[in-house]
Structures are given as C-alpha cells and as structure tokens.
Design an enzyme around this catalytic site. Structure first.
Site, short mmCIF file in Angstrom:
data_model
loop_
_atom_site.label_atom_id
_atom_site.label_comp_id
_atom_site.label_asym_id
_atom_site.label_seq_id
_atom_site.Cartn_x
_atom_site.Cartn_y
_atom_site.Cartn_z
CG ASN A 19 -1.89 1.10 1.03
OD1 ASN A 19 -2.04 2.08 0.64
ND2 ASN A 19 -2.38 1.50 2.56
CE LYS A 74 -0.53 3.76 4.71
NZ LYS A 74 -0.30 3.84 6.12
CG HIS A 134 -6.05 2.24 4.77
ND1 HIS A 134 -5.81 2.91 5.48
CD2 HIS A 134 -5.67 1.68 5.14
CE1 HIS A 134 -4.45 2.50 6.13
NE2 HIS A 134 -4.40 1.83 5.30
CD GLU A 189 -3.04 6.10 6.62
OE1 GLU A 189 -2.84 5.83 5.20
OE2 GLU A 189 -2.20 5.16 7.17
CD GLU A 240 -3.83 -2.39 7.38
OE1 GLU A 240 -2.74 -2.12 7.16
OE2 GLU A 240 -4.42 -0.71 6.78
N GLY A 292 1.37 3.44 10.74
CA GLY A 292 1.93 4.05 10.83
C GLY A 292 3.20 4.45 12.39
CB SER A 322 4.10 -1.13 12.12
OG SER A 322 3.63 0.10 12.59
P1 PGA Z 1 2.13 0.92 7.23
O1 PGA Z 1 0.95 0.97 7.15
O2 PGA Z 1 2.55 -0.04 7.23
O3 PGA Z 1 3.02 1.93 7.11
O4 PGA Z 1 2.14 1.25 9.58
C1 PGA Z 1 -0.08 -0.07 6.88
C2 PGA Z 1 -0.98 0.32 6.49
O5 PGA Z 1 -1.41 1.09 6.16
O6 PGA Z 1 -2.16 -0.59 5.30
#
Ligand code: PGA
Length: 251
Positions: free
Chosen positions: A8, A10, A93, A95, A165, A171, A211
C-alpha cells in the site's frame, strides 16, 4: 494457499518519475515467488504509467467509487480501475475513513460495486484502541466486517479478503503481537461463518497490516493465523519489501 503480500503505497511517491523508479527497483528486489502473490497498490494515476504485464505482479487501487460513470466530480469507478489494469482494490482503509469520510455504509456500497465490476476487494477493518475491554473492540471490528459484507453473495465472497489493521499499529512503531492477531483472525473467520457458513469461513483469507517490517513479517505469517500482509512504509523500500516477500514465499 498462496500468501498475499499487498504493497500500500498510500499517497507516495510525489511524481510519476519517482513512482516508475520505485517500481523498477521493486521488480529487481522482489524474488521470483511460487508461494506468494504480490499486489502493488500505487496511487490511481500511476497505474497507467507502469508496464504492468511484464512485472509478474498484480495491481490494485486504494479506493473506488460505487458508480462506474456519471456526474461525480473527483470519483474513479470500478470499471475504470479494471480498464487500467487493476485486479484488486483496497476499501475502507482507516486513513480513507479518517480523511475522506468513509463510513461503514459507504464501504459497503464500494465493496458491492467493486465486486460487481469484477475487482477483488481488500476490506480494511480494525479497532482504534485496545483500551476498552476485549469484548468492546471486538464488537467494533464485528460491526465493520458485517456492514462491509452485508448483502453480498457467497459466490462473490470468493473475491473478498479482510485486512485486519488495528489503527494504533498503522504508521507507528508498535505492531500487534502475532498471538493477538491470531485471535482476531479467528474471530473474523467466526464472523464470516456467522454470515456465510462455516465451510467458506475456514479458508477465508485474512491479512494483517500495521507496522509490518522485515523483522516481524515472518512471525505474523507463521504465528498470526493470517494469509498475508498489508504493508505500508516497508513497501516503499524495495529491499525491505523484497525481503518480506521472500519470507512469505519460503514459508
Ligand atoms: P504501515 O501501514 O505498514 O506503514 O504501518 C500499513 C497500512 O496502513 O496499510
């Protein structure tokens, strides 16, 4: 079952040129793989700037609208995504829920439209915090799963994956522990069993995200009861992402 490793990206990187460089570096760094399927989800606009076929990867988008076409300024529909080479789409997601107003209701509409449009869907769910007692955050996740998948057929479920998640792990520097991911993966399959029957639930794919890195990917895949990973930051680092895919493909 093949492990599913989803990158991903983003809202990264900032230009097409950089995206093409990153893509080339990833092609080099990711090993040939028999037991893992790799899905790259760049920002929409980069999909048509990549030579998708030659890479051996699958591609996905990070969101989709629930109509194919019409007067919806700013929207991108399922058939558009398919026509530029996407096989998958990430929906819901955290976000996207936070910054673009997705709700369980809009997630459900998007899931239904994406499935109808022939895309495979990765639905993201996860609790905001674990401060409340376990039954409370479990119920939060249950509601997200049930509302996202309400009304879809058993046949369509074959094209659905749920990515667990926990928000606090995204993040951050704090990934979940594989033992509690295992509990949540079992719990999500139990919810699926309640909705669609036990037979389909047993083999229903659940991913973990939050993460994921080269140090913990293997543990999640081996002990976390999941069928793959949704990788954010580490997917922007070709070497790290290559290592994660390698770990998945030799398990
Ligand atoms: P991250 O993001 O691996 O940077 O924690 C995962 C995600 O949001 O899909």
């Amino acid at each position: 079952m093949k492990k599913l490793i989803v990158a991903n990206w983003k809202c990264n990187p900032a230009t097409l040129r950089q995206a093409q460089d990153l893509f080339r570096a990833i092609i080099k760094a990711v090993p040939k793989r028999k037991n893992a399927e790799v899905v790259i989800c760049p920002p929409y606009v980069y999909l048509s700037g990549f030579r998708l076929q030659a890479s051996g990867f699958k591609f996905g988008a990070q969101d989709v609208f629930w109509e194919d076409a019409g007067a919806y300024t700013g929207a991108v529909g399922p058939r558009m995504l398919k026509s530029v080479g996407a096989t998958y789409v990430i929906i819901g997601h955290s976000e996207h829920r936070e910054h673009f107003g997705d709700t369980n209701d809009s997630v459900r509409k998007k899931v239904a439209a994406a499935l109808k449009g022939g895309l495979r869907v990765i639905v993201c769910v996860g609790e905001k915090t674990r401060e409340a007692d376990a039954s409370e955050y479990a119920l939060y996740v249950k509601k997200e799963v049930e509302e996202a998948l309400r009304g879809i057929s058993k046949a369509a479920l074959k094209n659905v994956v749920v990515a667990y998640e926990p928000l606090w792990a995204i993040g951050s520097d704090e990934a979940d522990r594989p033992e509690s991911t295992l509990e949540m993966a079992l719990y999500i399959r139990k919810i699926i069993a309640g909705m669609f029957g036990r037979m389909v639930a047993q083999s229903f794919p659940v991913l973990y995200g939050g993460s994921v890195n080269t140090g913990n990917a293997r543990a999640f895949l081996r002990d976390g009861g999941v069928d793959g990973l949704l990788v954010g930051r580490a997917s922007l680092d070709p070497k790290a992402f290559g290592k994660i895919v390698e770990q998945a493909s030799i398990l």
